[in-house]
Design a protein around this motif. Structure first.
Motif, short mmCIF file in Angstrom:
data_model
loop_
_atom_site.label_atom_id
_atom_site.label_comp_id
_atom_site.label_asym_id
_atom_site.label_seq_id
_atom_site.Cartn_x
_atom_site.Cartn_y
_atom_site.Cartn_z
N ASN A 34 77.18 54.59 53.82
CA ASN A 34 78.00 53.42 54.23
C ASN A 34 77.46 52.29 55.11
OD1 ASN A 34 80.34 51.62 54.43
ND2 ASN A 34 81.35 52.93 55.64
N ASP A 35 76.05 51.92 54.56
CA ASP A 35 75.40 50.94 55.60
C ASP A 35 75.12 49.83 54.61
OD1 ASP A 35 74.83 52.47 57.68
OD2 ASP A 35 73.44 53.50 56.52
N PHE A 36 74.89 48.58 55.24
CA PHE A 36 74.63 47.34 54.42
C PHE A 36 73.20 47.47 53.90
CE2 PHE A 36 73.85 42.85 53.98
CZ PHE A 36 74.83 42.55 52.99
N VAL A 37 72.92 47.11 52.74
CA VAL A 37 71.63 47.18 51.80
C VAL A 37 71.38 45.96 51.27
CG1 VAL A 37 71.70 49.78 51.77
CG2 VAL A 37 72.64 48.23 49.93
N VAL A 38 69.98 45.54 51.13
CA VAL A 38 69.69 44.44 50.49
C VAL A 38 68.43 44.98 49.45
CG1 VAL A 38 70.03 42.75 52.14
CG2 VAL A 38 67.88 43.91 52.16
N GLY A 39 68.02 44.00 48.47
CA GLY A 39 66.88 44.22 47.72
C GLY A 39 67.35 44.39 46.36
N TYR A 40 66.54 44.26 45.32
CA TYR A 40 66.81 44.70 43.87
C TYR A 40 68.07 43.88 43.48
CZ TYR A 40 65.97 47.18 39.68
OH TYR A 40 65.95 47.75 38.42
N GLY A 41 68.16 42.48 44.01
CA GLY A 41 69.33 41.74 43.58
C GLY A 41 70.30 41.56 44.70
N LEU A 42 70.21 42.35 45.65
CA LEU A 42 71.45 42.37 46.60
C LEU A 42 70.83 41.58 47.86
CD1 LEU A 42 71.52 45.76 45.67
CD2 LEU A 42 73.83 45.22 46.85
N ASP A 43 71.90 40.66 48.23
CA ASP A 43 71.30 39.82 49.29
C ASP A 43 71.90 40.01 50.66
OD1 ASP A 43 73.97 38.98 48.32
OD2 ASP A 43 73.63 37.02 49.56
N TRP A 44 71.38 39.35 51.69
CA TRP A 44 72.25 38.99 53.03
C TRP A 44 72.03 37.58 53.23
CZ3 TRP A 44 70.00 40.63 58.64
CH2 TRP A 44 70.99 40.16 59.46
N GLN A 45 73.25 36.85 53.08
CA GLN A 45 73.11 35.46 53.11
C GLN A 45 72.10 34.84 52.14
OE1 GLN A 45 73.40 33.81 57.01
NE2 GLN A 45 74.70 35.55 58.04
N LEU B 95 63.34 41.59 47.13
CA LEU B 95 62.64 42.96 47.26
C LEU B 95 62.59 43.81 46.16
CD1 LEU B 95 64.11 43.52 50.91
CD2 LEU B 95 61.99 42.50 50.08
N PRO B 96 61.49 44.54 45.67
CA PRO B 96 61.36 45.47 44.56
C PRO B 96 62.22 46.88 44.89
CG PRO B 96 59.34 45.31 45.60
CD PRO B 96 60.23 44.30 46.19
N PHE B 97 62.67 46.91 46.15
CA PHE B 97 63.22 48.27 46.49
C PHE B 97 64.77 48.12 47.27
CE2 PHE B 97 60.07 46.87 49.54
CZ PHE B 97 60.81 46.48 50.77
N ILE B 98 65.41 48.90 47.35
CA ILE B 98 66.61 48.79 48.52
C ILE B 98 66.21 49.20 49.84
CG2 ILE B 98 68.96 49.79 48.51
CD1 ILE B 98 68.81 48.25 46.08
N ALA B 99 66.68 48.32 50.55
CA ALA B 99 66.54 48.49 52.05
C ALA B 99 67.89 48.50 52.80
CB ALA B 99 65.74 47.55 52.64
N GLN B 100 67.92 49.30 53.85
CA GLN B 100 69.02 49.16 54.68
C GLN B 100 68.62 48.12 55.77
OE1 GLN B 100 68.93 53.47 55.95
NE2 GLN B 100 71.03 53.86 55.15
#
Ligand code: IMP
Ligand code: MG
Length: 185
Positions: free
Chosen positions: A159-170, A176-181
């Protein structure tokens, strides 16, 4: 592994840690494509990309599918720019095609509280499709306030906020080609 973009986007202070590597994503997307093919390969489905977050995932997924289908887009928003869900879902952009009597595969980037998927499923079911199934790259089971019916799930994540591979923060980090916390500092 820690990751830093250079230059950094204009966001509050944070650091990032890779959670799912590019290669793991590639392998899992291929598995999901195989599952989808088994179930929908002879049903001429409509693949619904839920904008914006699913665009990278859908682009990779559809290129692993070798059977007839069409792709359509809708846009749902629940978050605004906050990292905490507002609990409200809006349909900002609707499908172009009719889904009446068609098999529909809804593709999401992430199921968090489950509110978006629940809302989308109800709204599409009212249009008389032959079937609706849900595919999500990521799933945060800890946050489900609604029982989210995910038929094809890429990865369960904490249950952490993640970005990358389409997911954004603002709006940032979709590339990003990977998913990052994201860890705010
Ligand atoms: P839900 O309605 O709470 O399931 O939220 C789903 C939507 O919230 C997703 O389609 C994402 O757009 C967004 N979301 C949820 N968690 C994250 C995250 O960790 N990073 C980026 N966006 C997220
Ligand atoms: Mg989304």
């Amino acid at each position: 592994m820690k990751y830093k973009m250079n230059p950094e986007p204009p966001l509050p202070p944070h650091y990032m840690e890779v959670l799912i590597e590019e290669e793991e994503l590639r392998i899992r997307v291929q598995d999901l494509a195989r599952e989808v093919t088994e179930n929908l390969g002879e049903r001429d489905p409509i693949i619904v990309c839920v904008l914006k977050g699913a665009f990278v995932f859908v682009a990779d997924l559809v290129r692993k599918l070798d059977f007839p289908f069409s792709v359509d887009f809708l846009r749902a928003s629940s978050y605004g720019d906050s990292v905490v869900t507002s609990g409200e879902v809006k349909l900002d952009l609707d499908l172009q095609q009719s889904i009446s009597n068609r098999h529909v595969l809804v593709v999401e980037d992430i199921v968090d509280t489950g509110l978006t998927v629940q809302y989308l499923k109800a709204s599409l079911e009212a249009r008389g499709p032959a079937s609706i199934s849900i595919c999500s790259l990521l799933h945060k089971p800890a946050n489900n306030v609604k029982l989210a019916p995910v038929d094809y799930c890429g990865f369960e994540i904490p249950n952490d906020f993640v970005v990358g591979y389409g997911l954004d923060w603002q709006g940032y980090y979709r590339n990003l080609p990977f998913i990052a916390q994201v860890h705010q500092t």
